[in-house]
Design a protein around this motif. Structure first.
Motif, mmCIF file in Angstrom:
data_model
loop_
_atom_site.group_PDB
_atom_site.id
_atom_site.type_symbol
_atom_site.label_atom_id
_atom_site.label_comp_id
_atom_site.label_asym_id
_atom_site.label_seq_id
_atom_site.Cartn_x
_atom_site.Cartn_y
_atom_site.Cartn_z
ATOM 1 N N UNK A 167 0.839 -1.214 0.000
ATOM 2 C CA UNK A 167 0.000 0.000 0.000
ATOM 3 C C UNK A 167 0.866 1.254 0.000
ATOM 4 N N UNK A 168 1.937 1.234 0.795
ATOM 5 C CA UNK A 168 2.793 2.411 0.888
ATOM 6 C C UNK A 168 3.516 2.655 -0.431
ATOM 7 N N UNK A 169 4.006 1.589 -1.039
ATOM 8 C CA UNK A 169 4.802 1.761 -2.255
ATOM 9 C C UNK A 169 3.952 2.129 -3.470
ATOM 10 N N UNK A 170 2.723 1.610 -3.523
ATOM 11 C CA UNK A 170 1.917 1.855 -4.732
ATOM 12 C C UNK A 170 0.878 2.962 -4.539
ATOM 13 N N UNK A 171 0.880 3.609 -3.361
ATOM 14 C CA UNK A 171 -0.163 4.620 -3.084
ATOM 15 C C UNK A 171 -0.159 5.742 -4.116
ATOM 16 N N UNK A 172 1.009 6.184 -4.537
ATOM 17 C CA UNK A 172 1.108 7.331 -5.452
ATOM 18 C C UNK A 172 1.304 6.926 -6.906
ATOM 19 N N UNK A 173 1.340 5.602 -7.155
ATOM 20 C CA UNK A 173 1.702 5.161 -8.498
ATOM 21 C C UNK A 173 0.477 5.092 -9.407
ATOM 22 N N UNK A 174 0.546 5.757 -10.550
ATOM 23 C CA UNK A 174 -0.545 5.685 -11.521
ATOM 24 C C UNK A 174 -0.404 4.395 -12.327
ATOM 25 N N UNK A 175 -1.529 3.985 -12.967
ATOM 26 C CA UNK A 175 -1.477 2.744 -13.738
ATOM 27 C C UNK A 175 -0.565 2.864 -14.960
ATOM 28 N N UNK A 176 -0.518 4.085 -15.545
ATOM 29 C CA UNK A 176 0.341 4.290 -16.717
ATOM 30 C C UNK A 176 1.807 4.092 -16.335
ATOM 31 N N UNK A 177 2.155 4.662 -15.168
ATOM 32 C CA UNK A 177 3.521 4.497 -14.648
ATOM 33 C C UNK A 177 3.822 3.022 -14.411
ATOM 34 N N UNK A 178 2.818 2.341 -13.825
ATOM 35 C CA UNK A 178 3.007 0.917 -13.530
ATOM 36 C C UNK A 178 3.212 0.126 -14.822
ATOM 37 N N UNK A 179 2.416 0.441 -15.845
ATOM 38 C CA UNK A 179 2.544 -0.235 -17.145
ATOM 39 C C UNK A 179 3.934 -0.033 -17.735
ATOM 40 N N UNK A 180 4.409 1.242 -17.676
ATOM 41 C CA UNK A 180 5.751 1.559 -18.203
ATOM 42 C C UNK A 180 6.807 0.777 -17.445
#
Lengths: 248, 200
Positions: free
Chosen positions: A113-126
Motif C-alpha cells: 500500500x505504501x509503495x503503490x499509493x502514489x503510483x498511476x497505472x500508466x507508470x506501472x505499465x511503463x
C-alpha cells in the motif's frame, strides 16, 4: 524517505521492492520474525505513507480473508487445547497459525500500500514493460484499465434506467433475469465496442508496436533504496532460517 | 474468494506462478492484437461484474463470471484474469502480488476447461444452450472453489477444515452464477446469436 520522495522514486524500484517483500515475507515461518517484519513495515509506512487514515481503511478491507482464517482455523486445527468453550476446543497450533497469517498478511499489505499509493497505472505499465514483462500483457493492462471506466459508466446508465422503471433488487427470479439481461447487453456492447476500437487503431496506423512515451530513469538513490530494502529482507529471511532451524 | 497474502506456503506460491505463466504464455501466443482488444474489454467486464452485488437470501454475493470469460476467450482467459486480478489487487487490495499466480490459476483453469466442455452446447438451440450456459457458470465457480480449497489444504494441514467450509460456502454462489450466466447467454442468443458461434 517521505511520501514526496516516494513519488519521485523510479516506479521500477517500487515494484521490485513490493514484489520482493511479498515473496520474502510469505516465506517466513517464525512468529517472532514475522512480527519484526510487521514492525518494520509499520515504521516504513509511518515515514512514507501519504495518508495514514486511508491506508488503515484499505488495510482493514484487505483483512477479510484473515478474518475468515481466524473464524475457522483456531477451533478446527488439531493440537494442544488452550481454551475450551462448550463443545469448541481452541488449539494452540491453530491460534499460532492464524496469528502468523495475520502478521505476514498485514506486513506485506502495508509495504504494498505504501509503495503503490502514489503510483498511476500508466507508470506501472511503463515500469512493467521496462522490467521485461511481455508487451502484449502491458497492452492488456493499460487497455483493461482504460475500459473499466467506460464499462462501469455504461453499467451505471443501465442501473439508472432500470431504477427509473421501478426495478428493485431482491431475491427473486425477476431480479436475476433483469441482471442477466443487463449483463448480457453489457457483454454485447463491449464486444461490439472492442471491434470498433481495433478498427480505429488500424485507421491510425497501428501495426502491433506499442509505444510508451513515459521515460523512466534509475538514479543512484533508487539503486540504494532497492539494495537496502533487499538487504533488510535478506536479513529477515536469514533470521527466520536461524530461528526455525534452532527452534529458538 | 481471493486468497490473501501470507497464507500460502512458498511451494504453493511457486506452483501457482509456474502454472499461470504456462497458461498466460499459451493464451498470449494464441491471441493476436485484434483479439487482444476484445480480451481487454472483456477483462474490464469481469472487473465491473465483480462489483455487482446480487441479492441471495438475507445477504448478497458478488458475481465472478470467470466461466463466461473462459467461454468467449478460451486460453486468453489466463492473461485476461491475470490482469483483472492484478487491478483488483491494486485498487481493492483483494489478493496481492505473491498470491497473484495461484489466484489467477484458480479462476482461469476452470474457465478454460468450461470453454472446451461447453462451447459446442452454446451453438445449439433451446434447452441444450441454456443447460450449457448454466453448467459453464456453475462448474467454473465450483472449479475455482475446488482449486482454492486445494491450494489452502496443500499449504498447511491446519487449513483443511477451512478449505471444506470454503467449498460448502460456494455452493449457493455456484447455483446463482449458473442461473445468471444462463440468463445472460439466453439474452445474447436472442439479440446477437453470432457471438455464440465459437470457432477457436
Amino acid at each position: 524517505m517521505s511520501s514526496t520522495a516516494m513519488h519521485q522514486t523510479d516506479p521500477r524500484a517500487l515494484l521490485l521492492v513490493a514484489g520482493g517483500a511479498a515473496f520474502c515475507l510469505s516465506c517466513l515461518q517464525s512468529l517472532v520474525v514475522s512480527g519484526t517484519g510487521l514492525a518494520l513495515a509499520a515504521i516504513f509506512a509511518c515515514v512514507c505513507a501519504p495518508d495514514w487514515r486511508s491506508l488503515l481503511k484499505r488495510l482493514l478491507l484487505a483483512n477479510l480473508f484473515v478474518l475468515f482464517i481466524w473464524l475457522t482455523v483456531p477451533w478446527t486445527m488439531p493440537g494442544t487445547d488452550i481454551l475450551i468453550i462448550g463443545p469448541v476446543h481452541f488449539s494452540r497450533e491453530g491460534l499460532l497459525l492464524a496469528m502468523g497469517v495475520t502478521l505476514k498478511c498485514n506486513a506485506i499489505l502495508l509495504i504494498f500500500l505504501t509503495l503503490t499509493a502514489d503510483m498511476g497505472l500508466l507508470q506501472m505499465g511503463c515500469a512493467l514493460q521496462k522490467l521485461h514483462m511481455p508487451v502484449k500483457l502491458v497492452f492488456l493492462l493499460l487497455f483493461t484499465y482504460r475500459y473499466i471506466h467506460v464499462i462501469a459508466e455504461e453499467w451505471k446508465k443501465l442501473q439508472t434506467a432500470a431504477a427509473l422503471r421501478g426495478f428493485m433488487m431482491q431475491t427473486s427470479f425477476h431480479t436475476y433475469k433483469t441482471i442477466g439481461n443487463m449483463l448480457g447487453l453489457t457483454v454485447i456492447n463491449s464486444i461490439t465496442r472492442s471491434h470498433r476500437i481495433y478498427e480505429a487503431m488500424l485507421l491510425r496506423g497501428f501495426s502491433g508496436d506499442f509505444y510508451l512515451t513515459t521515460e523512466l530513469k534509475a538514479r543512484r538513490r533508487d539503486i540504494i533504496f532497492v539494495s537496502s530494502c533487499f538487504f533488510v529482507l535478506a536479513c529477515l529471511l536469514c533470521a527466520d532460517l536461524y530461528v526455525t532451524c534452532c527452534h529458538v | 474468494m481471493h486468497i490473501s497474502e501470507g497464507v500460502l506456503s512458498p511451494t504453493v506460491l511457486a506452483c501457482g506462478y509456474a502454472l499461470t505463466a504456462a497458461g498466460t504464455y499459451l493464451g498470449l501466443r494464441r491471441t493476436d492484437y485484434s483479439r487482444l482488444v476484445t480480451t481487454a474489454v472483456l477483462a474490464s467486464v469481469f472487473f465491473v461484474a465483480s462489483l455487482v452485488h446480487v441479492p441471495l437470501g438475507p445477504g448478497s454475493v458478488h458475481l465472478v463470471l470467470n466461466g463466461l470469460l473462459g467461454l468467449f476467450l478460451g486460453w486468453a482467459a489466463f492473461p485476461a484474469l491475470l490482469i483483472a486480478l492484478l487491478l483488483q489487487a491494486v485498487f481493492f487490495r483483494y489478493g496481492g502480488l505473491a498470491v497473484l499466480g495461484i489466484n489467477t490459476f484458480d479462476m482461469a483453469f476452470p474457465a478454460v476447461l468450461c470453454h472446451y466442455c461447453f462451447r459446442s452446447w452454446l451453438g445449439k438451440a433451446g434447452v441444450v444452450r441454456i443447460a450449457g450456459a448454466f453448467c459453464c457458470g456453475a462448474v467454473s465457480v465450483a472449479g475455482a472453489a475446488v482449486c482454492t480449497a486445494l491450494a489452502l489444504a496443500f499449504a498447511n494441514e491446519g487449513f483443511v477444515t477451512s478449505a471444506r467450509i470454503l467449498l460448502v460456502a460456494h455452493l449457493p454462489i455456484m447455483l446463482l452464477e449458473g442461473c445468471i450466466v444462463a440468463l445472460m447467454v439466453s439474452y445474447i442468443a436472442k439479440n446477437k446469436p453470432e457471438l455464440l458461434h465459437f470457432t477457436q
